[in-house]
Motif scaffolding. Structure first.
Motif, short mmCIF file in Angstrom:
data_model
loop_
_atom_site.label_atom_id
_atom_site.label_comp_id
_atom_site.label_asym_id
_atom_site.label_seq_id
_atom_site.Cartn_x
_atom_site.Cartn_y
_atom_site.Cartn_z
N LEU A 1 -40.91 -8.31 19.45
CA LEU A 1 -41.63 -8.65 20.68
C LEU A 1 -41.02 -9.88 21.33
N GLN A 2 -40.64 -10.87 20.51
CA GLN A 2 -40.02 -12.10 21.00
C GLN A 2 -39.06 -12.62 19.94
N SER B 1 -36.77 -14.08 14.57
CA SER B 1 -37.91 -13.26 14.96
C SER B 1 -39.13 -13.69 14.16
N HIS C 1 -35.33 -7.58 27.08
CA HIS C 1 -35.10 -9.01 27.24
C HIS C 1 -36.11 -9.70 28.15
N THR D 1 -40.31 -9.25 30.06
CA THR D 1 -41.57 -8.51 30.16
C THR D 1 -41.61 -7.77 31.49
N GLN E 1 -40.85 -12.15 32.72
CA GLN E 1 -40.85 -13.35 31.89
C GLN E 1 -39.90 -13.12 30.72
N LYS F 1 -38.28 -12.84 27.07
CA LYS F 1 -38.74 -12.64 25.69
C LYS F 1 -37.84 -13.41 24.72
#
Length: 70
Positions: A15-16, A23, A54, A56, A60, A62
């Motif tokens: 997710l990020q 991670s 990369h 959202t 934004q 990630k």
């Protein structure tokens, strides 16, 4: 196979991540389906690739300056 170190490469979704590729596995406050074996895959593989978008939907990033904390 995984815990025995017989896996050369694993590919995970994330997710990020931070700018160094860290991670935050296991740091999510909400229960997400499919996160249970990620720690085994990361610990047992010789190489880990992270596949992700990369940005959202709101554009934004990630990929963050530092790894997100709880």
């Amino acid at each position: 196979m995984i815990r025995g170190g017989h896996v050369d490469l694993t590919v995970l979704g994330a997710l990020q991540v931070d700018e160094k590729g860290t991670s935050p596995i296991g740091r999510s406050r909400q229960m997400l389906k499919g996160m249970g074996g990620a720690m085994d895959l990361v610990a047992g593989a010789k190489r880990v690739y992270i596949a992700m978008e990369h940005a959202t939907r709101d554009n934004q990033p990630k990929i963050l300056k530092s790894a997100p904390s709880r």
